[in-house]
Design a protein around this motif. Structure first.
Motif, short mmCIF file in Angstrom:
data_model
loop_
_atom_site.label_atom_id
_atom_site.label_comp_id
_atom_site.label_asym_id
_atom_site.label_seq_id
_atom_site.Cartn_x
_atom_site.Cartn_y
_atom_site.Cartn_z
N LEU A 1 -4.36 -4.96 18.02
CA LEU A 1 -4.34 -3.87 17.05
C LEU A 1 -3.24 -4.17 16.03
O LEU A 1 -2.12 -4.50 16.40
N ARG A 2 -3.58 -3.99 14.77
CA ARG A 2 -2.66 -4.39 13.69
C ARG A 2 -2.08 -3.18 12.99
O ARG A 2 -2.76 -2.17 12.79
N CYS A 3 -0.81 -3.30 12.61
CA CYS A 3 -0.13 -2.27 11.84
C CYS A 3 0.56 -2.91 10.64
O CYS A 3 1.38 -3.82 10.80
N ASP A 4 0.21 -2.42 9.45
CA ASP A 4 0.91 -2.80 8.22
C ASP A 4 1.80 -1.64 7.81
O ASP A 4 1.31 -0.63 7.30
N PRO A 5 3.10 -1.77 8.00
CA PRO A 5 3.99 -0.65 7.65
C PRO A 5 4.17 -0.56 6.14
O PRO A 5 3.73 -1.43 5.39
N PHE B 1 3.43 8.02 9.63
CA PHE B 1 2.44 7.56 10.60
C PHE B 1 1.18 7.06 9.92
O PHE B 1 0.75 7.60 8.89
N GLY B 2 0.57 6.05 10.53
CA GLY B 2 -0.76 5.63 10.16
C GLY B 2 -1.80 6.54 10.79
O GLY B 2 -1.47 7.43 11.59
N GLY C 1 0.82 -1.20 0.00
CA GLY C 1 0.00 0.00 0.00
C GLY C 1 0.85 1.24 0.00
O GLY C 1 2.06 1.21 0.21
N ALA C 2 0.21 2.38 -0.16
CA ALA C 2 0.91 3.64 -0.28
C ALA C 2 1.41 4.16 1.05
O ALA C 2 2.38 4.91 1.10
#
Lengths: 113, 113
Positions: free
Chosen positions: B21-25, B104-105, B1-2
């Protein structure tokens, strides 16, 4: 240890007038320093970064900040405010050598027509 | 993703419930950070990963908080037995290398009722 103080929790300006958001940090050495902006329901966006090169740093959207070691300050300025500048602004020195950020409490900028 | 993607965007948990909680860097980013932002406050550092290694977890507030990044990409922040004081926005950030700009997300807003 790093700490940071943003001297104003709220700043209100009229569109077209200058903006000054104040930040003081404490450190035994000159850290890397950052300013971030947070618009409602959006992620934090980097405005500018100081890393011991030029003391006057230019960022995006016409913002700039001047590092003053003698005053341990890194104030953010813009010559002419736009309505779109209304947001929360955070000053953040770096700590730990891997860009771990110590954020201030933030300054909410309101821009009036 | 961007950009950095976090899910879910909003989570309501009953007190005592466990959450993840999920984070896709951003693809290929080495560094990953978690921050906690309470209402009206600046983000506070929780933990830092360099690839799969958790190099700094000094900001985790209690042993109820646990983070992992097993394959050096996606990260999960887990909170066990949630309490009301855990209500906050949890922000994830990633950077390409150790001392480069962090992106940052949008965060996950956790509300514990």
């Amino acid at each position: 240890a790093q700490s940071v103080t943003q001297l104003d929790s709220h700043v209100s300006v009229s569109e077209g007038t200058p903006v000054l958001l104040r930040c003081n940090y404490s450190s035994s050495y000159s850290p890397s320093l950052f300013w971030y902006v947070q618009h409602p329901n959006k992620g934090l966006q980097l405005l500018l970064k100081y890393t011991s090169a030029a003391t006057l740093v230019k960022g995006i959207n016409g913002f700039e900040a001047e590092f003053k070691k003698s005053e341990t300050s890194f104030h953010l300025t813009k010559p002419s405010a736009h309505m779109s500048d209304a947001a929360e602004y955070f000053c953040a020195p770096e700590s730990g050598g891997y860009n771990k950020l110590i954020f201030g409490a933030g300054t909410r900028l309101a821009v009036h027509p | 993703g961007a950009g950095v993607s976090q899910s879910p965007r909003y989570k309501v948990a009953k007190r005592g419930q466990d959450v993840a909680l999920r984070c896709d860097p951003i693809s290929g980013h080495v560094s990953l950070f978690w921050y906690q932002q309470a209402l009206g406050q600046g983000p506070e550092f929780l933990t830092y990963f360099q690839n799969e290694a958790q190099l700094d977890k000094s900001g985790l507030p209690s042993d109820r908080f646990f983070a992992e990044r097993p394959e050096g990409s996606v990260s999960t922040l887990k909170i066990q037995r949630t309490q009301q004081e855990d209500s906050a926005v949890y922000l994830c950030a990633s950077s390409l290398e150790v001392n480069t700009e962090a992106f940052f997300g949008q965060g996950t807003r956790l509300t514990v009722v």
